[in-house]
Motif scaffolding. Structure first.
Motif, short mmCIF file in Angstrom:
data_model
loop_
_atom_site.label_atom_id
_atom_site.label_comp_id
_atom_site.label_asym_id
_atom_site.label_seq_id
_atom_site.Cartn_x
_atom_site.Cartn_y
_atom_site.Cartn_z
N VAL A 63 0.88 -1.17 0.00
CA VAL A 63 0.00 0.00 0.00
C VAL A 63 0.91 1.22 0.00
N LYS A 64 0.34 2.35 -0.37
CA LYS A 64 1.11 3.60 -0.36
C LYS A 64 0.49 4.56 0.63
N LEU A 65 1.33 5.39 1.17
CA LEU A 65 0.87 6.44 2.06
C LEU A 65 0.49 7.66 1.23
N GLY A 66 -0.51 8.38 1.72
CA GLY A 66 -1.00 9.56 1.01
C GLY A 66 -0.75 10.82 1.80
N GLN A 67 -1.77 11.65 1.86
CA GLN A 67 -1.62 12.96 2.50
C GLN A 67 -1.93 12.91 3.99
N LEU A 68 -1.51 13.94 4.70
CA LEU A 68 -1.83 14.08 6.11
C LEU A 68 -3.30 14.45 6.25
N ILE A 69 -3.94 13.91 7.26
CA ILE A 69 -5.35 14.19 7.51
C ILE A 69 -5.57 14.40 9.01
N LEU A 70 -6.68 15.05 9.34
CA LEU A 70 -7.09 15.25 10.72
C LEU A 70 -8.29 14.34 11.00
N LEU A 71 -8.26 13.63 12.13
CA LEU A 71 -9.33 12.70 12.46
C LEU A 71 -9.88 12.98 13.85
N PRO A 72 -11.12 12.74 14.13
CA PRO A 72 -12.12 12.14 13.24
C PRO A 72 -12.59 13.08 12.14
N ASN A 73 -12.38 14.40 12.31
CA ASN A 73 -12.69 15.34 11.24
C ASN A 73 -11.93 16.63 11.49
N ALA A 74 -11.94 17.51 10.50
CA ALA A 74 -11.18 18.76 10.58
C ALA A 74 -11.77 19.74 11.58
N LEU A 75 -13.06 19.60 11.92
CA LEU A 75 -13.68 20.53 12.86
C LEU A 75 -13.32 20.23 14.31
N LYS A 76 -13.24 18.95 14.66
CA LYS A 76 -12.89 18.55 16.03
C LYS A 76 -11.85 17.43 16.00
N LEU A 148 6.37 11.33 3.84
CA LEU A 148 5.51 10.15 3.93
C LEU A 148 4.81 9.80 2.62
N ARG A 149 4.40 10.82 1.87
CA ARG A 149 3.59 10.60 0.67
C ARG A 149 4.29 9.67 -0.32
N ASP A 150 3.53 8.72 -0.82
CA ASP A 150 3.98 7.73 -1.81
C ASP A 150 4.95 6.70 -1.24
N LYS A 151 5.20 6.73 0.06
CA LYS A 151 6.03 5.70 0.67
C LYS A 151 5.25 4.39 0.59
#
Length: 180
Positions: A63-76, A148-151
């Protein structure tokens, strides 16, 4: 306390990359990708053995790694994570495990059982006073996402893991079918 099937990620060492961010890095030995969260009830050895047999017939894959994300969502957000791309095989692996658990009448307490968004949590957001988008932007500016991306990560095993607060312990490991 809780049990889950997941993939321990040993290839990433990103603490030095994110140590200046206002986050609490996930300890390297705790980096993982959750496949299915079960809850407080550990599956029996018989059920775990069934999962091991089924997982053992699944070929290894990348599998490849993608972009950074905020969880569970960007609001909280509570977590800074990196998304995992190319998750069709991960989804099939997850379905295999979930089907065995369901067929064995194991109650799955995974609140995300309907949607599967594979990711690796890399840090916990320390303060609610900070703008989470600023944390994400700073991490990108520092080159964390670029690093990290595409690693590519080889998925060659699945583990039954016990999570107790910030401590994750591998109870059993099931190897996928790898031919090198």
């Amino acid at each position: 306390m809780g049990y889950f099937y997941g993939i321990l990620i040993r290839e990433l060492d990103i603490t030095s990359l994110i140590k200046t961010l206002p986050v609490i890095p996930v300890e390297r030995e705790n980096l993982h990708m959750t496949i299915v969260y079960i809850g407080d009830q550990r599956p029996s050895q018989e059920i775990d053995d069934k999962i091991g047999i089924s997982v053992g017939s699944i070929p290894c894959f990348n599998v490849k790694l993608g972009q950074l994300i905020l969880l569970p969502n960007a609001l909280k957000p509570r977590v800074l994570a990196v998304e995992v791309i190319g998750n069709e095989r991960l989804s099939r692996l997850r379905n295999t495990i979930m089907n065995i658990l369901r067929d064995s009448s194991i109650s799955i307490n995974d609140k995300h059982s309907g949607e599967f968004k594979p990711h690796i949590s890399i840090a916990y957001i320390k303060s609610k006073k900070l703008n989470p988008e600023d944390i994400l932007e700073t991490a990108r500016e520092m080159g964390v996402e670029e690093e990290l991306r595409d690693k590519s990560l080889l998925i060659n095993s699945v583990s039954l893991i016990l999570a107790k607060e910030d401590n994750y312990r591998e109870l059993t490991r099931h190897e996928l079918q790898c031919r090198f």
